[in-house]
Scaffold this motif. Structure first.
Motif, PDB file in Angstrom:
ATOM      1  N   ILE A 549       8.927  -2.115   3.012  1.00 15.14           N
ATOM      2  CA  ILE A 549       7.429  -2.272   3.354  1.00 15.14           C
ATOM      3  C   ILE A 549       6.409  -1.451   2.649  1.00 15.14           C
ATOM      4  N   ILE A 550       5.313  -2.162   2.285  1.00 13.06           N
ATOM      5  CA  ILE A 550       4.297  -1.661   1.623  1.00 13.06           C
ATOM      6  C   ILE A 550       3.289  -1.572   2.679  1.00 13.06           C
ATOM      7  N   ARG A 551       2.493  -0.283   3.109  1.00 15.22           N
ATOM      8  CA  ARG A 551       1.396  -0.232   4.085  1.00 15.22           C
ATOM      9  C   ARG A 551       0.207  -0.158   3.313  1.00 15.22           C
ATOM     10  N   PHE A 552      -0.794  -1.262   3.183  1.00 21.32           N
ATOM     11  CA  PHE A 552      -1.869  -1.342   2.458  1.00 21.32           C
ATOM     12  C   PHE A 552      -3.211  -1.231   3.374  1.00 21.32           C
ATOM     13  N   ARG A 553      -4.269  -0.699   3.063  1.00 18.71           N
ATOM     14  CA  ARG A 553      -5.569  -0.579   3.588  1.00 18.71           C
ATOM     15  C   ARG A 553      -6.453  -1.876   3.443  1.00 18.71           C
ATOM     16  N   CYS A 554      -6.728  -2.328   4.569  1.00 17.33           N
ATOM     17  CA  CYS A 554      -7.577  -3.591   4.499  1.00 17.33           C
ATOM     18  C   CYS A 554      -8.887  -3.348   3.728  1.00 17.33           C
ATOM     19  N   LYS A 588      -4.843  -4.651  -6.427  1.00 19.61           N
ATOM     20  CA  LYS A 588      -4.975  -3.423  -6.888  1.00 19.61           C
ATOM     21  C   LYS A 588      -4.265  -2.125  -6.154  1.00 19.61           C
ATOM     22  N   GLY A 589      -3.622  -2.236  -5.156  1.00 17.70           N
ATOM     23  CA  GLY A 589      -2.529  -1.483  -4.803  1.00 17.70           C
ATOM     24  C   GLY A 589      -1.295  -1.601  -5.347  1.00 17.70           C
ATOM     25  N   LEU A 590      -1.019  -2.661  -5.848  1.00 14.99           N
ATOM     26  CA  LEU A 590       0.317  -2.643  -6.629  1.00 14.99           C
ATOM     27  C   LEU A 590       0.019  -2.167  -7.850  1.00 14.99           C
ATOM     28  N   LYS A 591      -1.032  -2.201  -8.524  1.00 13.03           N
ATOM     29  CA  LYS A 591      -1.343  -1.771  -9.713  1.00 13.03           C
ATOM     30  C   LYS A 591      -1.492  -0.152  -9.604  1.00 13.03           C
ATOM     31  N   VAL A 592      -2.086   0.392  -8.671  1.00 15.53           N
ATOM     32  CA  VAL A 592      -1.961   1.700  -8.295  1.00 15.53           C
ATOM     33  C   VAL A 592      -0.464   2.297  -8.158  1.00 15.53           C
ATOM     34  N   MET A 593       0.508   1.742  -7.578  1.00 17.20           N
ATOM     35  CA  MET A 593       1.654   2.077  -7.311  1.00 17.20           C
ATOM     36  C   MET A 593       2.640   2.084  -8.660  1.00 17.20           C
ATOM     37  N   GLN A 594       1.986   1.364  -9.573  1.00 19.17           N
ATOM     38  CA  GLN A 594       2.603   1.116 -10.883  1.00 19.17           C
ATOM     39  C   GLN A 594       2.104   2.318 -11.760  1.00 19.17           C
ATOM     40  N   PHE A 619      -1.297  16.345  -9.054  1.00 20.30           N
ATOM     41  CA  PHE A 619      -0.724  15.624  -7.643  1.00 20.30           C
ATOM     42  C   PHE A 619      -2.067  15.366  -6.728  1.00 20.30           C
ATOM     43  N   ILE A 620      -3.106  16.133  -6.730  1.00 25.19           N
ATOM     44  CA  ILE A 620      -4.440  15.930  -6.254  1.00 25.19           C
ATOM     45  C   ILE A 620      -4.881  14.650  -6.412  1.00 25.19           C
ATOM     46  N   ILE A 625      -5.795   8.854  -5.175  1.00 24.54           N
ATOM     47  CA  ILE A 625      -5.817   7.352  -5.668  1.00 24.54           C
ATOM     48  C   ILE A 625      -4.818   6.462  -4.663  1.00 24.54           C
ATOM     49  N   MET A 626      -3.825   7.254  -4.188  1.00 22.44           N
ATOM     50  CA  MET A 626      -2.914   6.490  -3.383  1.00 22.44           C
ATOM     51  C   MET A 626      -3.543   6.085  -2.129  1.00 22.44           C
ATOM     52  N   TYR A 627      -4.434   7.247  -1.279  1.00 21.12           N
ATOM     53  CA  TYR A 627      -4.832   7.171  -0.054  1.00 21.12           C
ATOM     54  C   TYR A 627      -6.010   6.247   0.024  1.00 21.12           C
TER      55      TYR A 627
END
Length: 658
Positions: A549-554, A588-594, A619-620, A625-627
């Motif tokens: 499960i991936i948790r995206f922000r609206c 966008k979220g999927l690209k970030v994960m990649q 790491f910061i 980016i992830m948040y």
């Protein structure tokens, strides 16, 4: 932390008191609930049946058993043997033990031992440390007929450090000192010739003149010291403090705060080193020290430098000196020791003048404006006075009485203590024991073994930080803390939006412990029910976090920022938010994960190479980016936070076990 952390005469004293009147003890103790304040509680305990009659069990006395000339001589001989065997490290240890054991009246012997230790340090190529010990030996009156050796050692150290003007000056001192030396004429002539040769060679070196001009321009240089550099305290302008009935006092963000920002640098109001580190760390600043200086009267603690020794002697140590063995034997916890040191740090007159103001309620705005060393900065911290069971209050009062008796023995109240003054300090001691229980932080040191990559955090002492103590708890803290000496640094570990609380962590975090265990621990130690998001929503621990499960922000136009949970196998790119009804493009979220996968590998490589500052920056960036597009809890974010925390720890107290 509890009142006692180990066996000792204080818990035995309490049990004997309880057993001596077991049939009525609980009833008698229950009467303490009628006391209106801490001073009345001290009077109640003082008059309690059997308390004064059994005072001999408390063994309150000053002891200076660690100082012994014969023991010092034995250690010195072992040091000499190790030195002859060229076991420099072993020799250094024995010389240190000899130095620590020398009585106050043996100044000349201390000078000789420090000179011997400087010789081992020179062979170990620890040139700054050598220079420090040489100066100490000279200041203590090292024998005139031998002092030429120290000047020559100084010269050799400055030569290695490429400080040629000081090298020349020390060689000149060496030549002059040879007039008093008891050495054969041939040996004297050779030493003078060698020194003159070095002086002439260096005087011709163009670098010597440049250095001399620069040193003259800069003026007097600071003396070498092992003391940790003094740090300026700091509180971010984006941190505000509020107060309400439900949440008490807490910190909140006055504006958006990004991840990785340093929001607080604070020195402790009081800090106490654990007994097990008393012979390896500075009693004042907590840094590990290999070339300590010792108190002239006791051998219980050591200091990294003359600066720390002087500061300790000017405040608490003049009362703790010789009493530390009693405190340690009692079994009293580091919390109890901190309560005693709070009082010992200030004069009796200070607390007598402040007594009437301590009970006055102050708004949070006034408290934070008080001077950092004002007792009222900490006296108003949470202590759960009204919810303490009578037995708990009685035990704390009994401990406060014992600690106050220690100060009586130490001369804190003068030659003829006044009963009212002793009761006043006892009441302040009791108040301190109560708020320390819920507001202490464990000062940490990172231990690492680079050979196998193992790292662990070791708690070396306790500290009370007035500003940080105002931060509330969350099992998903917004900040991470680390220490340089006793100074605490607090940095954000995730973005914090304006208006939200800035929470730290009191112990358990959601990634490591389940909700029930966390809440039980917090209830036991801090007496509150946690209502943070991980507790309310029962977030899973790291091992139980779903990976499918991936948790995206609206990211819809209404900016509702709700959480959209999407299966990893989903093939749709536009996902409808059940909260606002708008669609979010998850590409966008999927690209970030990649993208973050490659960045994570780079950051880990930097960490493994020991470049912690660059690794931390990576790491910061990853957390930021992830948040923006993803919402915790999810494994990658948690791992990245942990890596960032590890980097921060490497910026503070650190010990390489190799």
């Amino acid at each position: 932390m509890t009142l006692v952390e180990k066996t000792g005469f204080f818990p035995d004293y309490y049990l004997n008191l309880k057993n001596s009147q077991s049939d009525v003890f609980d009833v008698q103790v229950g009467k303490i609930a009628a006391c209106r304040n801490d001073y009345e509680r001290l009077v109640f305990v003082e008059q309690f049946p059997g308390v004064r009659e059994n005072d001999e069990q408390l063994e309150v006395k000053r002891v200076f058993a660690g100082k012994n000339a014969d023991t010092a001589a034995q250690h010195k001989e072992k040091g000499n043997q190790a030195f002859k065997a060229k076991d420099w490290f072993e020799a250094m240890l024995f010389y240190t033990r000899s130095y620590m054991a020398l009585p106050e009246d043996k100044a000349s012997e201390r000078a000789i031992i420090l000179a011997n230790r400087s010789a081992t340090l020179f062979h170990m190529e620890k040139y700054d440390e050598t220079l420090i010990d040489v100066k100490r030996a000279i200041d203590l009156g090292y024998p005139k007929d031998l002092i030429y050796k120290l000047y020559e050692r100084q010269a050799r150290c400055y030569m290695v450090k490429k400080d040629y003007p000081k090298t020349i000056a020390c060689f000149k001192k060496c030549i002059t000192a040879l007039d008093d030396a008891k050495v054969p004429s041939e040996r004297r002539s050779k030493l003078i010739l060698d020194a003159m040769t070095m002086i002439k060679m260096l005087e011709k070196d163009p670098l010597t003149l440049k250095q001399a001009e620069r040193q003259k321009k800069l003026g007097e240089t600071k003396p070498l010291t092992m003391a940790i550099p003094d740090e300026k305290e700091y509180l971010s302008e984006f941190v505000r403090f509020d107060q309400n009935v439900a949440e008490g006092r807490f910190a909140r963000a006055a504006a958006d705060i990004t991840v990785g920002e340093e929001i607080l640098v604070e020195k402790p109001f009081v800090a106490v080193l654990l007994e097990k580190f008393a012979k390896t760390h500075c009693d004042y600043c907590f840094i590990r020290t290999a070339i300590p200086v010792a108190c002239a009267k006791c051998a219980d603690v050591l200091y990294c430098s003359e600066e720390c020794l002087s500061k300790a002697n000017a405040t608490y140590h003049k009362y703790e000196c010789g009493l530390l063995p009693t405190i340690w034997r009692s079994g009293a916890s580091v919390n109890c020791h901190m309560a005693l040191r709070i009082v010992a740090n200030k004069s009796l007159e200070y607390f007598l003048k402040l007594k009437e103001d301590i009970e006055k309620e102050l708004p949070i705005e006034e408290i934070t404006k008080l001077p950092t060393d004002d007792y009222r900065r900490v006296s108003h911290l949470e202590r759960h006075e009204k919810s303490r069971p009578p037995s708990n209050m009685f035990q704390h009062s009994l401990m406060a009485r014992f600690l106050t008796k220690c100060l009586v023995e130490a001369g804190y109240f003068g030659a003829t203590p006044k009963a009212n003054d002793v009761t006043t300090i006892g009441g302040i001691m009791l108040r301190s024991l109560q708020f320390i229980q819920f507001n202490t932080h464990e000062v940490a040191e990172l231990h690492a073994k680079k050979a196998d990559g193992n790292e662990k955090t070791v708690f070396i002492g306790g500290g009370l930080y007035p500003t940080l103590a105002l931060f509330n708890h969350s099992c998903d803290p917004g900040v991470v803390r680390y220490y340089r000496g006793t100074t605490i640094h607090v940095n954000t570990i995730r973005p914090i939006e304006a208006g939200l609380q800035i929470a730290e962590n009191y112990g358990p975090i959601y990634t490591q412990e389940g909700r029930e265990k966390r809440q039980a621990q917090l209830k036991e130690l801090y007496w509150f029910d946690c209502t943070c998001d991980p507790c309310l929503e029962n977030w899973p621990t790291f091992e139980r976090m779903p990976t499918d499960i991936i948790r995206f922000r609206c990211d819809g136009p209404k900016q509702c920022r709700a959480i959209i949970e999407v299966p990893a196998t989903c093939n749709d790119f536009m996902i409808k938010c059940v909260t606002c009804g708008e669609s979010t493009n998850i590409l966008k979220g999927l690209k970030v994960m990649q993208d973050t996968e490659l960045m994570t590998r780079t950051a880990k490589r930097l960490y493994d190479a020991g470049d912690y500052a660059k690794a931390l920056n990576k790491f910061i960036d990853l957390l930021r980016i992830m948040y923006e597009v993803l919402a915790p809890p999810f494994p990658d974010f948690c791992q990245c936070q942990q890596h960032a925390k590890d980097c921060f720890l490497h910026l503070g107290n650190f010990y390489d076990l190799n």
